[in-house]
Design an enzyme around this catalytic site. Sequence first.
Site, PDB file in Angstrom:
ATOM      1  N   HIS A   1       0.819  -1.204   0.000  1.00 17.19           N
ATOM      2  CA  HIS A   1       0.000   0.000   0.000  1.00 17.19           C
ATOM      3  C   HIS A   1       0.856   1.258   0.000  1.00 17.19           C
ATOM      4  O   HIS A   1       2.071   1.200   0.190  1.00 17.19           O
ATOM      5  CB  HIS A   1      -0.914   0.033   1.237  1.00 17.19           C
ATOM      6  CG  HIS A   1      -1.688  -1.219   1.446  1.00 17.19           C
ATOM      7  ND1 HIS A   1      -1.998  -1.707   2.709  1.00 17.19           N
ATOM      8  CD2 HIS A   1      -2.208  -2.111   0.570  1.00 17.19           C
ATOM      9  CE1 HIS A   1      -2.676  -2.833   2.588  1.00 17.19           C
ATOM     10  NE2 HIS A   1      -2.818  -3.096   1.306  1.00 17.19           N
TER      11      HIS A   1
ATOM     12  N   HIS B   1      -9.879 -13.358   5.821  1.00 10.04           N
ATOM     13  CA  HIS B   1      -9.140 -12.786   4.695  1.00 10.04           C
ATOM     14  C   HIS B   1      -9.409 -13.604   3.450  1.00 10.04           C
ATOM     15  O   HIS B   1      -9.394 -14.826   3.487  1.00 10.04           O
ATOM     16  CB  HIS B   1      -7.641 -12.744   4.981  1.00 10.04           C
ATOM     17  CG  HIS B   1      -6.877 -11.953   3.957  1.00 10.04           C
ATOM     18  ND1 HIS B   1      -6.444 -12.505   2.766  1.00 10.04           N
ATOM     19  CD2 HIS B   1      -6.489 -10.642   3.932  1.00 10.04           C
ATOM     20  CE1 HIS B   1      -5.822 -11.574   2.064  1.00 10.04           C
ATOM     21  NE2 HIS B   1      -5.837 -10.438   2.739  1.00 10.04           N
TER      22      HIS B   1
END
Length: 427
Positions: free
Chosen positions: A108, A174
């Site tokens: 990110h 997840h």
Amino acid sequence: MQKFSVPFGKEKVMFELPENKVAGVLVSHAHEYQAPKSEVELVADALANPIGSPQLSELAKGKKTCTIVSSDHTRPVPSHIIMPQLLAELRKGNPDIEITILVATGMHRPTTQEELVAKYGEKIANTEKIVMHVSRNDEDMVSIGTLPSGGECLINKTAANADLLIAEGFIEPHFFAGMSGGRKSILPGIASKITVLANHCSEFIDSPYARTGVLEGNPIHKDMLYAAKAAKLAFICNVVIDADKKIIAAFAGDREKAHYEGVDFEMKLAGVKPVLADIVVTTNGGYPLDQNIYQSVKGMTAAEATCKEGGVIIDVTACSDGHGGDAFYNTLKEADDVQKAMDQILARGRNETVFDQWESQILMRMLLKFTIIMVTKAPRQMVEDMHLKYAQNIDEAFKMAKDIVAARGITDPKITVIPDGVSVIVK
């Protein structure tokens, strides 16, 4: 009529559906779980009674340096509660220990100063040593071995060179690692792009075991376990949170034993059975998890597990930060034919993975089976560039969805609602 209020950024989206149109509502029991103690007390108890490990204050003795791996701005980890206690425990055992907080950005963007203040509070953000992991900075990486998959295991030298390495995080479902938390702080958290790309290869993403809630047989999880062990991750403090992002349980201690105990707790709360429907409404749990389209793919996969093939997924997700990844966006935008683009991804070997390929692959997997409508703040053109449909509001989305299924001869579609798509394990 059945009333719904679902998270959308820092706001709520409200809508009503006739009772006879609602096939089911899939909700994690974490949202109704009543924690026996306050958030601070839960973390304090976990640190006082670590699982399979000495207390953190004991581990700190005799160590010169410690690196704390901390989740970034895309994760709703209540670091303002966890971090002060970790720092206090370390300094209780060793007042002179040099501590560095390493922000696990994975792939990110870097966390901003404003986000650091919001995450840790003014005092920690402005007085502690904080380092931002940047996966593309090769000069910051150190090799610590070879992953079971064959890729080189490179991690941030701030972690590799520490006398004591610990991590804070949270445990949630997840969509390809099975569950978050634990070993995931290392890979992808503080790993080199080279290592992340090898681990997130198309072969592994395509595995039937690389799914929400699945750890056994999951090749991605296997690589992550290796990375955490090779990095000598000595201690973790992971929490489970509810819909309001409040801590309802905490687990501290050994990187695997404490994580698995937390996973067991979360699995019992998050597991829901699919209720098949022609239209499925989902979200990405609101801010900070729904900041972009990239992250919002996670909530879509919950709908994927309960939507009839050929049906419609309505994703209510703010995406105030846009698409979340240039490579992700461009892959979809440049795909004239989704099936051909998917075939190209699947043909790539483990060491040929390109940036954000995994997210593109998972989104394409769903686009090949469903129509996806986004109720979002992201620009219409951006959404449509990615082969998604855009709706200005939830009412428009429902009308569009009903028209789409009607074209397939379904005149009385049933609707399943998942108020928080990232909090459930649909299986």
